[in-house]
Design a protein around this motif. Structure first.
Motif, PDB file in Angstrom:
ATOM      1  N   LYS A  34       1.606 -14.401  40.474  1.00 34.74           N
ATOM      2  CA  LYS A  34       1.507 -14.400  39.012  1.00 34.74           C
ATOM      3  C   LYS A  34       2.874 -14.272  38.355  1.00 34.74           C
ATOM      4  O   LYS A  34       3.091 -14.758  37.250  1.00 34.74           O
ATOM      5  CB  LYS A  34       0.597 -13.259  38.530  1.00 34.74           C
ATOM      6  N   LYS A  35       3.808 -13.628  39.028  1.00 33.44           N
ATOM      7  CA  LYS A  35       5.137 -13.375  38.445  1.00 33.44           C
ATOM      8  C   LYS A  35       6.086 -14.564  38.550  1.00 33.44           C
ATOM      9  O   LYS A  35       7.102 -14.615  37.859  1.00 33.44           O
ATOM     10  CB  LYS A  35       5.793 -12.175  39.138  1.00 33.44           C
ATOM     11  N   GLN A  36       5.788 -15.509  39.412  1.00 29.81           N
ATOM     12  CA  GLN A  36       6.760 -16.561  39.696  1.00 29.81           C
ATOM     13  C   GLN A  36       6.928 -17.540  38.531  1.00 29.81           C
ATOM     14  O   GLN A  36       6.009 -17.783  37.758  1.00 29.81           O
ATOM     15  CB  GLN A  36       6.358 -17.331  40.952  1.00 29.81           C
ATOM     16  N   THR A  37       8.151 -18.048  38.427  1.00 38.21           N
ATOM     17  CA  THR A  37       8.498 -19.048  37.421  1.00 38.21           C
ATOM     18  C   THR A  37       9.136 -20.239  38.126  1.00 38.21           C
ATOM     19  O   THR A  37       9.444 -20.181  39.324  1.00 38.21           O
ATOM     20  CB  THR A  37       9.499 -18.485  36.401  1.00 38.21           C
ATOM     21  N   LEU A  38       9.374 -21.317  37.382  1.00 36.02           N
ATOM     22  CA  LEU A  38      10.078 -22.466  37.960  1.00 36.02           C
ATOM     23  C   LEU A  38      11.432 -22.035  38.502  1.00 36.02           C
ATOM     24  O   LEU A  38      11.866 -22.479  39.579  1.00 36.02           O
ATOM     25  CB  LEU A  38      10.270 -23.558  36.904  1.00 36.02           C
ATOM     26  N   GLU A  39      12.103 -21.161  37.768  1.00 36.59           N
ATOM     27  CA  GLU A  39      13.443 -20.718  38.164  1.00 36.59           C
ATOM     28  C   GLU A  39      13.395 -19.803  39.389  1.00 36.59           C
ATOM     29  O   GLU A  39      14.242 -19.902  40.287  1.00 36.59           O
ATOM     30  CB  GLU A  39      14.133 -19.997  37.003  1.00 36.59           C
ATOM     31  N   SER A  40      12.411 -18.914  39.454  1.00 37.45           N
ATOM     32  CA  SER A  40      12.358 -17.968  40.576  1.00 37.45           C
ATOM     33  C   SER A  40      12.015 -18.662  41.886  1.00 37.45           C
ATOM     34  O   SER A  40      12.377 -18.190  42.967  1.00 37.45           O
ATOM     35  CB  SER A  40      11.340 -16.853  40.289  1.00 37.45           C
ATOM     36  N   LEU A  41      11.311 -19.784  41.803  1.00 40.91           N
ATOM     37  CA  LEU A  41      10.945 -20.516  43.022  1.00 40.91           C
ATOM     38  C   LEU A  41      12.079 -21.384  43.545  1.00 40.91           C
ATOM     39  O   LEU A  41      12.084 -21.767  44.715  1.00 40.91           O
ATOM     40  CB  LEU A  41       9.727 -21.409  42.750  1.00 40.91           C
TER      41      LEU A  41
END
Length: 268
Positions: A34-41
């Protein structure tokens, strides 16, 4: 079909839908997902891509299969995140690549005729220019590693006819660049060198060697990585032999190390 059904029961389309369903579940219910974003991946995707590369170079098909699954997960993860803001969804992603492939293969889906792989590449680059790119080199990512980038630049230039006619011409360029580098940094001279000029000439030499490798069908990235792996195996053999004799490499001279190194060359 339930997502826990036996794997053999799935068609390719059903297996892909299973992955999408699991992704939806994780995005809703898993605290990490749920916490992930395009940038974090992003950095994780880069890591997975390198792991796939390692598996391919190792020739491990089971590992390749696993790493492809990891990358596929990342692809649907990005699409799922984007769908939450109505930016795009997985259907748009898939239709987009299908449309692009159809458009860039007019020799398959239209009446364009080709007689060779080079014709296909040339058409591909010309179609890309019509679609969006102002430059043939515009599609080369700025963040590519320099060795890979040099190969892609040369391939794209070749696609529009900017290339040598024969490998003899390319090798002559290699020798020319080698001489220019030697002029800036001659090992026989004790004088100080102009570091910036020597660096520039060394870059030119590498670029011309990559060009020659491309011209004769050698992937320079693969070639260098295989040499890296070969060196690692031989060096670790050297370390192991030294340890067997109760020695440390720092306490050995080069002649002693060369004995084990030459052994490694025979067994590796």
């Amino acid at each position: 079909m339930p997502i826990t059904a036996p794997i053999t029961a799935y068609t390719p389309a059903a297996a892909f839908d299973r992955l999408l369903t699991i992704m939806d579940d994780l995005r809703i219910n898993c605290p990490w997902d749920k916490k992930q974003t395009l940038e974090s991946l992003r950095h994780l995707t880069i890591e997975e891509t390198y792991e796939l590369s390692d598996a391919i170079l190792s020739g491990d098909t089971d590992e390749i299969k696993k790493e492809l699954g990891d990358i596929m997960l990342h692809l649907v993860f990005y699409a799922r995140i984007a769908s939450e803001t109505d930016s795009f969804n997985i259907t748009g992603v898939l239709n987009g690549i299908c449309d692009k492939l159809i458009n860039r293969h007019p020799h398959i889906y239209s009446d364009t005729e080709v007689s060779s792989e080079e014709d296909v590449k040339r058409n591909w680059e010309q179609i890309k220019l019509k679609e969006c790119n102002k430059s043939v080199l515009g599609g080369v990512p700025a963040s590519l590693p320099a060795l890979v980038k040099a190969s892609r630049i040369q391939e794209k230039a070749r696609g529009v006819g900017f290339d040598w006619d024969s490998k003899d011409q390319v090798w002559a360029k290699v020798e020319e660049e080698l001489q220019e580098f030697k002029n800036e940094y001659n090992v026989a001279d004790e004088k100080d060198i102009d570091h910036d000029k020597a660096e520039g000439e060394f870059g030119d030499l590498l670029f011309s060697l990559i060009n020659y490798a491309r011209f004769i069908g050698i992937n320079p990235e693969d070639a260098l990585e295989k040499t890296n792996r070969k060196f690692i195996k031989r060096f670790q053999y050297l370390e192991g032999k030294a340890q067997e004799q109760g020695k440390q490499l720092k306490d050995m001279n080069l002649a002693e190390m060369d004995v084990f190194w030459n052994e490694a060359k025979k067994v590796q």
